[in-house]
Design a protein around this motif. Sequence first.
Motif, PDB file in Angstrom:
ATOM      1  N   UNK A 114       6.183  -2.233   4.276  1.00 26.39           N
ATOM      2  CA  UNK A 114       6.878  -3.355   4.893  1.00 26.39           C
ATOM      3  C   UNK A 114       6.383  -4.683   4.330  1.00 26.39           C
ATOM      4  N   UNK A 115       5.208  -4.642   3.759  1.00 32.47           N
ATOM      5  CA  UNK A 115       4.681  -5.865   3.143  1.00 32.47           C
ATOM      6  C   UNK A 115       5.059  -5.946   1.667  1.00 32.47           C
ATOM      7  N   UNK A 116       5.697  -4.909   1.174  1.00 33.69           N
ATOM      8  CA  UNK A 116       6.189  -4.929  -0.208  1.00 33.69           C
ATOM      9  C   UNK A 116       7.658  -4.524  -0.175  1.00 33.69           C
ATOM     10  N   UNK A 117       8.514  -5.402   0.366  1.00 31.59           N
ATOM     11  CA  UNK A 117       9.916  -5.000   0.567  1.00 31.59           C
ATOM     12  C   UNK A 117      10.620  -4.597  -0.723  1.00 31.59           C
ATOM     13  N   UNK A 118      10.076  -4.997  -1.861  1.00 33.31           N
ATOM     14  CA  UNK A 118      10.673  -4.576  -3.124  1.00 33.31           C
ATOM     15  C   UNK A 118      10.755  -3.058  -3.205  1.00 33.31           C
ATOM     16  N   UNK A 119       9.754  -2.378  -2.656  1.00 37.97           N
ATOM     17  CA  UNK A 119       9.728  -0.909  -2.731  1.00 37.97           C
ATOM     18  C   UNK A 119      10.777  -0.306  -1.798  1.00 37.97           C
ATOM     19  N   UNK A 138      13.429  -1.659  -0.492  1.00 36.15           N
ATOM     20  CA  UNK A 138      14.790  -2.000  -0.936  1.00 36.15           C
ATOM     21  C   UNK A 138      15.218  -1.098  -2.096  1.00 36.15           C
ATOM     22  N   UNK A 190      12.717  -0.897  11.888  1.00 40.61           N
ATOM     23  CA  UNK A 190      12.471  -2.022  12.778  1.00 40.61           C
ATOM     24  C   UNK A 190      11.189  -1.903  13.586  1.00 40.61           C
ATOM     25  N   UNK A 191      11.123  -0.832  14.342  1.00 40.38           N
ATOM     26  CA  UNK A 191       9.931  -0.702  15.173  1.00 40.38           C
ATOM     27  C   UNK A 191       9.010   0.298  14.513  1.00 40.38           C
ATOM     28  N   UNK A 192       8.003  -0.225  13.906  1.00 41.00           N
ATOM     29  CA  UNK A 192       7.126   0.612  13.107  1.00 41.00           C
ATOM     30  C   UNK A 192       6.086   1.303  13.985  1.00 41.00           C
ATOM     31  N   UNK A 249      -0.206  -2.142  -5.334  1.00 46.32           N
ATOM     32  CA  UNK A 249       0.704  -3.138  -5.891  1.00 46.32           C
ATOM     33  C   UNK A 249       0.321  -4.526  -5.398  1.00 46.32           C
ATOM     34  N   UNK A 250       0.084  -4.629  -4.108  1.00 46.47           N
ATOM     35  CA  UNK A 250      -0.285  -5.927  -3.541  1.00 46.47           C
ATOM     36  C   UNK A 250      -1.599  -6.429  -4.128  1.00 46.47           C
TER      37      UNK A 250
END
Lengths: 590, 335
Positions: free
Chosen positions: A376-381, A383, A402-404, A567-568
């Motif tokens: 969720x902190x790397x939305x590129x993945x 998506x 949505x609700x993790x 990645x981050x």
Amino acid sequence: MMNYFSPFVLPFVLGTFVLLGICVFKYIRWYMSFDRVQRSKVKKNILSLKFLPAIWEAILECLFHRKVFRRNLVLGYMHSSIAFGWFLLILVGAIEAEVCIHGSKPFWVAIFYRFFVHEHPTTTSVVFANIMDALLLVVLSGVMLAVIKMVYSKIVGMRRVTKHVLFDRFAKFSLWFIFPLRLLAESYTAAYYGNGGFMTQALGNLFAPIYHEYVEMAFWTMYSICLAVFFVSMPFSRYMHIFTEVFLIFFRRMGVTEGDEKTGYTMYELSACSRCGICIDNCPMDKQLGVQGVQSVYLLRDVRYKRGTEEVANQCLMCQRCSSDCPVGLDLMTIRRQVRTKESALDASGNYSYADNIQAFNSVGRVLYFGGCMSHLTPGITESMIKIFEAVDQNYWYMDKNRTICCGRPLLQQGFLKQAKDLRLKNQSMIIKSKAKLLVTSCPICYQSFTKEYNLPIKVMHHTEYIAGLIKSGRLKLRKDDLKVVYHDPCELGRGCGIYNEPREVLKSVSTLVKAKYEKEKSLCCGFNLGSTVLTMEQQTKVRDAAVESLMDKNPDLIATACPMCKKAFNHATTLQVKDVAEIVAENII
Amino acid sequence: MSKIAIIGAGPAGIESASMLARSHEVLLFEKSSTALSNILDKAYLFPDFSSATDIADSLNSKLINENIKLMLNTEVVDIVRNDSEWKIVDKSGKNYFVDAVLITTGYQTFDATRKEELGYGIYKGVVTSIDMERMIKYNQIVNSINESPKRVVFLQCVGSRDEKSGNRYCSKVCCVTAVKQAIEVRKMLPDAEIYIFYMDLRMWGQHFEELYRESQEKYDIRYVRGRISEASSTFDRKIQIKAEDTLLGVPLKMTTDLLVLMVGMEASAGTKSLGCKCGIEGEYGFIKTATPHLCDNETSEKGLFVAGSCKRPMTINDVINDARSAACLISEYLR
């Protein structure tokens, strides 16, 4: 019958009985404190054919030290020359005694054979004397290497040697002295009786002018005492690994695994550690940060002597580099987690109440997609994954859009076992209720959790596996661009789950894959593994920078990885583009 | 007549060049094809909303001077001391010999794609403050589907005061820039809801505090103390943000048409490489001056001077003052 007794054998005989007594006592006590699951595994498999491969493995590892050889030839030679050499000395000695002495004889004769038997040499005795000398020479060469290793460890390919406690050093020196003393004693006897082999006789001839009966007795006594000292100290020192590893191999083959808490099986594992220190060499805590005394070897030692502290257990990235190096194959991460275990330090009961309201989506015929908190902190993945699902017309349910709910592994890594279990149960019931047949996740942390810590009735895949499958079946058509890509193996996916090939296959179909300096089991941790919560930012950055540097070996255009955390981490360390395998694939869909 | 090399034709470079050109010959190097490239996209400048174009024009007019030789598309790759002389090497390998060197290589903005959790470069509705300035300048504030946004959220400290991105320092200009941009957005979109998410607002300059107060009283800008942890896309291509309101102590979710990331200032690539080459590299790649108080334009190398935002984040006013002081010191040095 000849008299096979001399007072000097007493220390040895006594030492042997003490050693056997203590070992039997310890092994039985440890077995008694196995937990229910572990004991049922043993009962179930004790008479199965799993014994056969265990025997073979025990020979390969305990005698030949195959894994040590794989790491470094000299190091392997050092270990196996002492272990296997000594084993053969005992074995051939026993055969010699059996062949040459008819009638009954006490067991120590085999050990002190040259002292008791010195009749006219026959062909058989000469052959045996030379074989025994050759074996002794091999053991002595191993001891010699060990002495050199103590001051110059590079000779065996190690940066560092373990810093041993005083008692271990005491045991080590008593072991080292056994063989030179045996050489001296046998040579001295050969000086008078001429019953030595090529080495002992040659040395004996030098001693001949100064032979004296009392000196001979003194050498044999010292040899016997040295053996006794080693035997008595063995069960309490690191040398307990000699016998324990054999038991461990058998238990492991029976399917016994480490549990949440320390049990008798843990004691077997702790005692099977020879404190060789191979785990120190590539530990990022030592190699990049210079933090000593926290590596697995030290933690296991501390736990074995009941001095294990959470401070030491916390100083670890849980990158599993040591687990993949460990020649005994110990479950180092689980033992570390046991020390981290927190009884009720964290009351999280109210934190996940929102999760009770989350409804499972009926996903018959759909793929479950679990992005994971980090994705969720790397939305590129995420998506890109959605793009891929859509490209192959695959219906999916993005379970944690949505609700993790966390998969629970980060809590588990920190020792919050109960809290982690609560989360697992919540996710598990949702997954089962959804009735899907396949769960795909983008996060190696979740992947490891789903495959190892959950008990799921459905197939779980990391997205690299899933994409590799799509490419293989021809459902996903990709174009290949000419970027030079280097792949970084995330700890949790590679060493954690053994997935090395799928990401590489996928990358090969969209780009030119180049090699990194350290690959697969040897890959470096990105420094931001969730296994650690105590490392400072500076320390994490240092570990990360080393990992990035190792990827630059072939001047790649792009760094690919398969973990949002890696990645981050890398994104802030390099001007090169850092992408997940899924992102590169999504960009190249035809 | 002494010769001076100035590296970087931004506000600092141009201002000091124009002062030094009164009695010296100035070689003004610029690696891009135009001077003042960082200003050209700006619409208005805080705190008085004066036009950035006007300021750029008056700075540009100072370049019309026979003693200034402006060399565009000329990237300086090395500066070497040759006794009392300095040798400047450009990318094509050409050498220039000068008596003093002034480095004015400036800043670049933080690359927001590095904070992937905020979705820049992934979702169209996420823009940086630089993009926002351009939108204001060309009067085209639109969301991801080219409609006029109903809600705009500004997020402070993207790439500043952020340990994870490696920049612990404060970029100094973003707080007031967000206030200024929010007011401009309000002027253009009277019905939109405008939020600013902040850690703390540092209204340090003259009129800044007043501007901040005015933004609340007159322009109805709403302030939320808290950082945004992640942004994601909704089915109608809006941006959903997750944050914590740290004054109320509650987590919050909000859907917005535009998320504006107030990107911080970093040392430019040129600043980093020249700083390294000359051995005057300071923290975070900015250039280290001799002493912070009395010798803030000098470096440890004699005859090598620095001015402007290659030293640290600075507003344009500070940059121009700093350039002037550097020019005075260089004149004195060459006398």
